[in-house]
Enzyme design. Structure first.
Site, PDB file in Angstrom:
ATOM      1  N   MET A  75      95.379 -40.663  67.045  1.00 50.80           N
ATOM      2  CA  MET A  75      94.724 -39.515  66.419  1.00 50.80           C
ATOM      3  C   MET A  75      93.199 -39.678  66.420  1.00 50.80           C
ATOM      4  O   MET A  75      92.683 -40.749  66.692  1.00 50.80           O
ATOM      5  CB  MET A  75      95.232 -39.359  64.981  1.00 50.80           C
ATOM      6  CG  MET A  75      96.737 -39.149  64.914  1.00 50.80           C
ATOM      7  SD  MET A  75      97.376 -39.055  63.227  1.00 50.80           S
ATOM      8  CE  MET A  75      96.623 -37.543  62.659  1.00 50.80           C
ATOM      9  N   HIS A  76      92.508 -38.603  66.102  1.00 45.76           N
ATOM     10  CA  HIS A  76      91.067 -38.591  65.769  1.00 45.76           C
ATOM     11  C   HIS A  76      90.097 -38.793  66.926  1.00 45.76           C
ATOM     12  O   HIS A  76      88.900 -38.550  66.766  1.00 45.76           O
ATOM     13  CB  HIS A  76      90.706 -39.650  64.710  1.00 45.76           C
ATOM     14  CG  HIS A  76      91.650 -39.767  63.566  1.00 45.76           C
ATOM     15  ND1 HIS A  76      91.771 -38.798  62.602  1.00 45.76           N
ATOM     16  CD2 HIS A  76      92.531 -40.746  63.225  1.00 45.76           C
ATOM     17  CE1 HIS A  76      92.673 -39.188  61.706  1.00 45.76           C
ATOM     18  NE2 HIS A  76      93.150 -40.360  62.078  1.00 45.76           N
ATOM     19  N   ASP A 213     100.328 -39.404  66.414  1.00 43.26           N
ATOM     20  CA  ASP A 213     101.360 -40.451  66.510  1.00 43.26           C
ATOM     21  C   ASP A 213     101.981 -40.785  65.159  1.00 43.26           C
ATOM     22  O   ASP A 213     103.169 -41.116  65.092  1.00 43.26           O
ATOM     23  CB  ASP A 213     100.839 -41.710  67.219  1.00 43.26           C
ATOM     24  CG  ASP A 213      99.572 -42.295  66.603  1.00 43.26           C
ATOM     25  OD1 ASP A 213      99.085 -41.783  65.586  1.00 43.26           O
ATOM     26  OD2 ASP A 213      99.068 -43.293  67.179  1.00 43.26           O
TER      27      ASP A 213
HETATM   28  C1  XUL Z   1      95.901 -42.451  61.942  1.00 38.00           C
HETATM   29  C2  XUL Z   1      95.117 -43.372  62.809  1.00 38.00           C
HETATM   30  C3  XUL Z   1      95.829 -44.351  63.635  1.00 38.00           C
HETATM   31  C4  XUL Z   1      95.972 -43.868  65.025  1.00 38.00           C
HETATM   32  C5  XUL Z   1      96.645 -44.948  65.817  1.00 38.00           C
HETATM   33  O1  XUL Z   1      95.094 -41.772  61.046  1.00 38.00           O
HETATM   34  O2  XUL Z   1      93.934 -43.345  62.893  1.00 38.00           O
HETATM   35  O3  XUL Z   1      97.075 -44.649  63.093  1.00 38.00           O
HETATM   36  O4  XUL Z   1      96.641 -42.652  65.031  1.00 38.00           O
HETATM   37  O5  XUL Z   1      97.067 -44.549  67.018  1.00 38.00           O
END
Ligand code: XUL
Length: 420
Positions: A75-76, A213
């Site tokens: 994410m992000h 994810d």
């Molecule tokens: C969720 C985050 C992590 C990534 C890892 O906020 O930053 O878990 O998604 O892939």
């Protein structure tokens, strides 16, 4: 061959693809890795073209012609695209910590309370919005050429299918999203002077969309409504609860995001290095050694490893400290400690860090009845046992309490000497 559905996860260490029959059995799976670069301390970047090539290789290794493909991903991450859909620079990832100044700027421009009211969250360096402000300040030539912005898995989908979209679940982690109303926040975009045309149309995950994810992992372990929590021992470590309705912590100490189940929400605490801590340990001190060997060395030590503690803040930390300058440490070493003791301390330190997230979720009213663990670290029986001991679901069953109290004291004690 019978009909299949395919899932693709664009992770931090690699792409994982799985083909399942319509009856649910796994027919084939494939994993393709890629590098992560740290060009400066605290930076974390990947080449989006690596994700794409790895996805293509993993998909072709499955050897199926699927009826549909579903995407999840880290994410992000900020992927800034030019007018023809090419990345303008490497992606800036979820665990990148360069944007402390931009986080302060966002909380100043929008106002912290208003930001939490609008997005359910505060500005954290891993989120997407501060990365855009960082580009505007530090790479204005790149910033000026941005035509579209996507998240990692959506970049892969865009290039494979030409479909430009995002789901409410993954969009929640941009800090540009009105999580309660499941739409982009015009007010935040205006306050940050960011054009809404850069952002894709938003769908629910059950439409042709996908999920971050963490929401996908929660679905995978059946966390679709309040009850059990999803615990992830991936590169990051997560404790994730489905919520009965929209709710956020008043100080946004845990994230409030849309869940992948339409019309539902989730809250989660995220630590940056769970299995990532063990990988770091192996690469730094025991390259080439298998994780099995390392964890069986750790099994020879009793709980607490004679007072040895590990603080897992190898890249700063998100939950619970929101501190990009936090640092990791081993504390309590004696001459008796060996490699196995250090590994045991890593496994326990990560479990204590997850416990911090669990306690914050409890403060939000979450009453977990069980924890369901996924991610690479879940392959270790020992780690599962430690997590089950440190994250009990009822107060009277708690053991390891003394170790947790010593762990909790370590961060404030080290903060004064641990900064850059
Ligand atoms: C969720 C985050 C992590 C990534 C890892 O906020 O930053 O878990 O998604 O892939």
């Amino acid at each position: 061959m019978s009909e299949t559905l395919v899932g693709v996860d664009v992770g931090t260490t690699g792409v994982k693809a799985v083909a399942i029959a319509l009856t649910g059995e796994v027919v084939a799976s494939a994993e393709e890795g890629y590098p992560l670069s740290t060009p400066h301390p605290g930076w974390s970047e990947q080449d989006p073209e690596d994700w794409l090539e790895a996805s293509e290789r993993a998909l072709s290794r499955l050897g199926v012609t699927p009826r549909a493909v579903g995407y999840s991903g880290q994410m992000h991450g900020l992927v800034a695209l030019d007018g023809s859909g090419r990345p303008l620079r490497p992606a800036i990832l979820w665990n990148d910590q360069r944007t402390a100044a931009e986080c302060a700027e966002i909380e100043e421009r929008v106002g912290l309370e208003r930001l939490i009211a609008l997005t359910g969250n505060r500005a954290l360096p891993g989120f997407t919005a501060p990365k855009l402000l960082w580009l505007r300040r530090h790479e204005p030539d790149v910033y000026e050429r941005i035509s579209r912005v996507t998240l990692p898995k959506d970049f892969v989908r865009l290039r494979l299918t030409e479909d430009w979209a995002v789901d409410a679940a993954d969009a929640s982690g941009t800090l540009l999203f009105d999580v309660e109303h499941r739409r982009w926040s015009d007010e935040v975009l205006a306050a940050l002077e960011l054009p809404s045309e850069w952002l894709p149309p938003v769908h629910e995950s059950t439409e042709i969309a996908g999920a971050g994810d963490q929401q996908a992992a929660a679905l995978g372990v059946g966390v679709i409504e309040p009850g059990a929590v999803s615990v992830v021992l991936g590169t990051s470590g997560v404790v994730f609860a489905a919520l009965p309705g929209y709710a956020h912590d008043a100080e946004a100490r845990v994230h409030a995001f849309c869940h992948a189940v339409p019309g539902t929400w989730e809250a989660m605490g995220v630590m940056l290095n769970a299995a990532g801590s063990l990988r770091w340990f192996r690469d730094a001190f025991a390259p080439g050694t298998s994780y099995d060997e390392l964890t069986s060395d750790a099994e020879r030590w009793p709980p607490d490893a004679e007072g040895l503690l590990f603080l897992p803040y190898l890249q700063g930390e998100r939950t619970p400290h929101a501190d990009p300058d936090a640092r990791a440490a081993f504390a309590g070493l004696t001459v008796r400690h060996d490699r196995g003791a250090l590994v045991r301390a890593v496994l326990e330190g990560v479990a204590y860090a997850l416990r911090d997230s669990l306690e914050l979720l409890r403060a939000l009213g979450v009453e977990p009845v069980a924890g369901r663990v996924s991610g690479g670290g879940a392959r270790s029986r020992l780690w599962l046992e430690i997590v089950a001991t440190v994250l009990p679901n009822d107060a009277w069953a708690r053991t390891y309490e003394e170790g947790y109290a010593r762990y909790r004291a370590l961060y404030p004690a080290l903060r004064e000497v641990g900064g850059r």
